[in-house]
Design an enzyme around this catalytic site. Sequence first.
Site, PDB file in Angstrom:
ATOM      1  N   ASN A   9       0.838  -1.196   0.000  1.00 48.39           N
ATOM      2  CA  ASN A   9       0.000   0.000   0.000  1.00 48.39           C
ATOM      3  C   ASN A   9       0.873   1.247   0.000  1.00 48.39           C
ATOM      4  OD1 ASN A   9      -2.612  -1.223   0.220  1.00 48.39           O
ATOM      5  ND2 ASN A   9      -2.231  -1.569   2.401  1.00 48.39           N
ATOM      6  N   LYS A  38       1.077  -4.491   4.737  1.00 49.35           N
ATOM      7  CA  LYS A  38       1.669  -5.427   5.686  1.00 49.35           C
ATOM      8  C   LYS A  38       2.680  -6.361   5.030  1.00 49.35           C
ATOM      9  CE  LYS A  38      -0.502  -6.690   9.273  1.00 49.35           C
ATOM     10  NZ  LYS A  38      -0.003  -5.606  10.137  1.00 49.35           N
ATOM     11  N   ASP A 231       5.509   6.382  17.279  1.00 47.13           N
ATOM     12  CA  ASP A 231       4.670   5.925  16.169  1.00 47.13           C
ATOM     13  C   ASP A 231       4.621   4.404  16.194  1.00 47.13           C
ATOM     14  OD1 ASP A 231       3.313   5.456  13.842  1.00 47.13           O
ATOM     15  OD2 ASP A 231       4.767   6.386  12.500  1.00 47.13           O
ATOM     16  N   ASP A 237       4.218  -5.636  12.103  1.00 47.01           N
ATOM     17  CA  ASP A 237       4.916  -6.112  10.908  1.00 47.01           C
ATOM     18  C   ASP A 237       6.396  -6.341  11.201  1.00 47.01           C
ATOM     19  OD1 ASP A 237       2.536  -5.886   9.526  1.00 47.01           O
ATOM     20  OD2 ASP A 237       2.996  -3.883   8.767  1.00 47.01           O
TER      21      ASP A 237
END
Length: 291
Positions: A9, A38, A231, A237
């Site tokens: 993505n 992912k 963050d 992942d």
Amino acid sequence: MITVVGSYNLDMTFKLNHFPIPGETVFAQEVRVGHGGKGSNQAVSASRLGARARFVGAVGNDANGKNAINFLSSEGVDTSCVRVKNAHTGSAYILLNGGGETMIVVNRGANYELTPEDLDGCLEGKVLLTQLEIREDVVKRALSGFSGIRILNPAPAELNDVEILNYVDILTPNEVEFQEISNSDDMSYGAQILLKRVKRAVIVTLGENGAIIYTKSKSVRIPTIKVNPVDTTGAGDVFNAALAVFLERDYDLETAVEKANIIASYSVTTYGALGPTWKEIKEKYPEIPLP
């Protein structure tokens, strides 16, 4: 080699002071555009840890798709099994609040065009890592057709075909995903229900509280280091990528989870969804014995 079957993505991250409530408009303090998904995150993070990583996925026949393949190649990822589809490249819209928490909306785009046939000739290596941002029939084909260690990161936790779990060696949900897949608030009970299908272990990731490994015979809590997160995007992942790397290197499961916890914790101290390199980890935590 680690084969990652999953999504790519284009990530758009909006940094906010706080998440909006329904009906509220808030201003973004900063907007970042980067590479995500992912599957891509996990392949790149594994490559940064020194593994030979192959990404099997789909991008669109647009500028974002070309940029994705170039990016993956620049990170040392094998892109020979990246398929180009007549669709828009997938995208994700990430809201990041001042506490490092995230809310994410994904438009799957070309990711949903990946088919089981696209996997032909691509399921090689010692470890397979896959997720649920692509079609379930593709996930099932990947897991059932792979002869090595098979890891399913069940994110997002929308699993309609539970038979997929019959082909999983290690399942790695976070707490929310675990409850959704097991249909239980009791972690020990739910894990044993899942282990009637999952072959080897269920590893529940707990963020700053580390992780719990459940097998048919025991459970073990694995702690992690304390950090100040900025963050948390992609932390899962990074954990899964590191887990795959250590298992490929023949570490036992508990040691692999311990080291994956450390690397995932480090990853949340910087912005972005991608994992660190060995050099970055050793410079930050020289006292931690990592290979």
